[in-house]
Every structure is written in C-alpha cells, then in structure tokens.
Design an enzyme around this catalytic site. Sequence first.
Site, PDB file in Angstrom:
ATOM      1  N   TYR A  14     -10.514 -10.626  -6.696  1.00  0.00           N
ATOM      2  CA  TYR A  14      -9.569 -10.841  -7.795  1.00  0.00           C
ATOM      3  C   TYR A  14      -9.974 -12.006  -8.697  1.00  0.00           C
ATOM      4  O   TYR A  14      -9.576 -12.058  -9.851  1.00  0.00           O
ATOM      5  CB  TYR A  14      -8.147 -10.987  -7.245  1.00  0.00           C
ATOM      6  CG  TYR A  14      -7.759  -9.737  -6.515  1.00  0.00           C
ATOM      7  CD1 TYR A  14      -7.540  -8.553  -7.211  1.00  0.00           C
ATOM      8  CD2 TYR A  14      -7.706  -9.701  -5.131  1.00  0.00           C
ATOM      9  CE1 TYR A  14      -7.255  -7.374  -6.540  1.00  0.00           C
ATOM     10  CE2 TYR A  14      -7.410  -8.526  -4.453  1.00  0.00           C
ATOM     11  CZ  TYR A  14      -7.196  -7.368  -5.171  1.00  0.00           C
ATOM     12  OH  TYR A  14      -6.923  -6.202  -4.508  1.00  0.00           O
ATOM     13  N   LYS A  65      -2.089  -2.110   7.423  1.00  0.00           N
ATOM     14  CA  LYS A  65      -3.500  -1.829   7.693  1.00  0.00           C
ATOM     15  C   LYS A  65      -4.024  -2.820   8.734  1.00  0.00           C
ATOM     16  O   LYS A  65      -3.735  -4.011   8.671  1.00  0.00           O
ATOM     17  CB  LYS A  65      -4.306  -1.951   6.391  1.00  0.00           C
ATOM     18  CG  LYS A  65      -5.735  -1.499   6.538  1.00  0.00           C
ATOM     19  CD  LYS A  65      -6.425  -1.510   5.192  1.00  0.00           C
ATOM     20  CE  LYS A  65      -7.864  -1.096   5.327  1.00  0.00           C
ATOM     21  NZ  LYS A  65      -8.559  -1.140   4.038  1.00  0.00           N
ATOM     22  N   ARG A  81       0.855  -1.181   0.000  1.00  0.00           N
ATOM     23  CA  ARG A  81       0.000   0.000   0.000  1.00  0.00           C
ATOM     24  C   ARG A  81       0.897   1.239   0.000  1.00  0.00           C
ATOM     25  O   ARG A  81       2.049   1.191   0.441  1.00  0.00           O
ATOM     26  CB  ARG A  81      -0.875   0.034   1.249  1.00  0.00           C
ATOM     27  CG  ARG A  81      -1.887  -1.077   1.340  1.00  0.00           C
ATOM     28  CD  ARG A  81      -2.632  -1.010   2.679  1.00  0.00           C
ATOM     29  NE  ARG A  81      -3.613  -2.071   2.786  1.00  0.00           N
ATOM     30  CZ  ARG A  81      -3.370  -3.267   3.338  1.00  0.00           C
ATOM     31  NH1 ARG A  81      -2.176  -3.535   3.846  1.00  0.00           N
ATOM     32  NH2 ARG A  81      -4.314  -4.169   3.381  1.00  0.00           N
ATOM     33  N   HIS A 120      -3.473   2.697  -5.210  1.00  0.00           N
ATOM     34  CA  HIS A 120      -4.019   1.383  -4.865  1.00  0.00           C
ATOM     35  C   HIS A 120      -4.261   0.521  -6.115  1.00  0.00           C
ATOM     36  O   HIS A 120      -4.315  -0.703  -6.021  1.00  0.00           O
ATOM     37  CB  HIS A 120      -5.304   1.532  -4.049  1.00  0.00           C
ATOM     38  CG  HIS A 120      -5.462   0.483  -2.995  1.00  0.00           C
ATOM     39  ND1 HIS A 120      -4.655   0.406  -1.886  1.00  0.00           N
ATOM     40  CD2 HIS A 120      -6.320  -0.564  -2.914  1.00  0.00           C
ATOM     41  CE1 HIS A 120      -5.022  -0.631  -1.145  1.00  0.00           C
ATOM     42  NE2 HIS A 120      -6.018  -1.237  -1.749  1.00  0.00           N
ATOM     43  N   HIS A 127      -4.599  -9.745   3.848  1.00  0.00           N
ATOM     44  CA  HIS A 127      -6.036  -9.721   4.127  1.00  0.00           C
ATOM     45  C   HIS A 127      -6.368 -10.687   5.250  1.00  0.00           C
ATOM     46  O   HIS A 127      -5.894 -11.826   5.258  1.00  0.00           O
ATOM     47  CB  HIS A 127      -6.839 -10.122   2.886  1.00  0.00           C
ATOM     48  CG  HIS A 127      -6.846  -9.095   1.815  1.00  0.00           C
ATOM     49  ND1 HIS A 127      -7.243  -9.362   0.533  1.00  0.00           N
ATOM     50  CD2 HIS A 127      -6.520  -7.766   1.825  1.00  0.00           C
ATOM     51  CE1 HIS A 127      -7.155  -8.270  -0.209  1.00  0.00           C
ATOM     52  NE2 HIS A 127      -6.717  -7.284   0.556  1.00  0.00           N
ATOM     53  N   ARG A 136      -1.513  -1.910  -6.410  1.00  0.00           N
ATOM     54  CA  ARG A 136      -1.694  -3.062  -5.516  1.00  0.00           C
ATOM     55  C   ARG A 136      -2.701  -4.045  -6.121  1.00  0.00           C
ATOM     56  O   ARG A 136      -2.487  -5.257  -6.096  1.00  0.00           O
ATOM     57  CB  ARG A 136      -2.164  -2.565  -4.151  1.00  0.00           C
ATOM     58  CG  ARG A 136      -2.393  -3.648  -3.121  1.00  0.00           C
ATOM     59  CD  ARG A 136      -2.686  -2.977  -1.771  1.00  0.00           C
ATOM     60  NE  ARG A 136      -3.361  -3.838  -0.828  1.00  0.00           N
ATOM     61  CZ  ARG A 136      -2.762  -4.677  -0.001  1.00  0.00           C
ATOM     62  NH1 ARG A 136      -1.446  -4.802  -0.046  1.00  0.00           N
ATOM     63  NH2 ARG A 136      -3.453  -5.400   0.850  1.00  0.00           N
TER      64      ARG A 136
END
Length: 190
Positions: free
Chosen positions: A168, A69, A44, A133, A159, A136
Amino acid sequence: MKRKIPEVLTAEEQRAFLRTFNRKAQTGLRNHAMMRLMLDAGLRCGEVLNLRTRDIDWKTGKIHIHQGKGKKDRVVWLNDDALEVLRQWKAIKPESDLLFTTLKGGKINDRYVRALVERKAKQAGIEKDIHPHTLRHTFATDIYRESKNLRLVQKALGHSSIKITEIYTHIIDEELERGMKYFRKICERY
C-alpha cells in the site's frame, strides 16, 4: 519477488459504486451493506459472508472477525454511517444466525458477490477491473493515505507480516509520482 500493485477506487468511484444500489429494495439494501463492510472495514468477501449477527457490537460498531484467512481472529470498527446501514439491514433480514443471507435465509455464494461487484462497477461507469478484493485494497489504501501508519493498516487487515502490507505504500508512491509529473508540466509552461 515483486508484487503487482493492486487496483483501487478513488473517492468519487466509491461514491458512484455505492449509489448504484437501490437501498429501498431488500436485496439492494443487503448488497449495499455488504459492500460497505468491504469498503469501510476492509473485510474479505468470505469474512462478510460468514459474519454472524452476534459478531457485531451494535452500539459501538466493533466487529469480531472469527477465523479469517489463516484462521486468525481480529477486531475492526465501523463508522456510524456504515453501522446504520447494517442496522437497517438487520431490521428486515431473514431469520438466520448469518448476517447476510439470500432472501430465503440461505448462504450467499461468493461467486454471486464477485458478479455483483463487477456488474455494479460497470453500472457506475468504472472502467477498472474491479473485484470484491478491490474494495479491501481500497480500504487499506484510504486508511494508509489518511494515517500514514502501516502498522495500523496491517492490524486492520489482519496481516501476519508487515511485508504483505507494504504494497500500500507503493500505491501512494505512484500517486505522488503522477502528481509531481503533472506539477512539473504546469511549471514548464512558465
């Protein structure tokens, strides 16, 4: 709740985007290295800007992301080409614990990176709405396309839930649909 499918760059768009950076200039090399981290490791923007020189194993390309994050740590690896770009930047960067700084050694603002990505995308002739982003998302799509392993993508992106990563698979499904429709048009000619 249906999530919007993110915009991604094609391989040619990625090459065109990276070619816009003048790597002979100090800021050009720095900016190119930041973009490579987002495209080649899925970092990120904030993770890139908070990366410290000591977070990278300069022999193996292993990168420790601390407090990403959700305050989660993770490990990613860089390919040899991206690692070499980082080594080049490290050799000329201003004195600082941070890997990426202004030329005076100060912290780079994320708004600068956002404007840089948008400007360089236009310069590369990319007509999509591109943001940091997006790089990414492009990384995640590329790694999923190559591996077909959603858990690998989940881990690389950090994640917590596979549900977040499933977006995705839809990108690949759209590509398949476009390809099959195109194939059908060709077959209808015969």
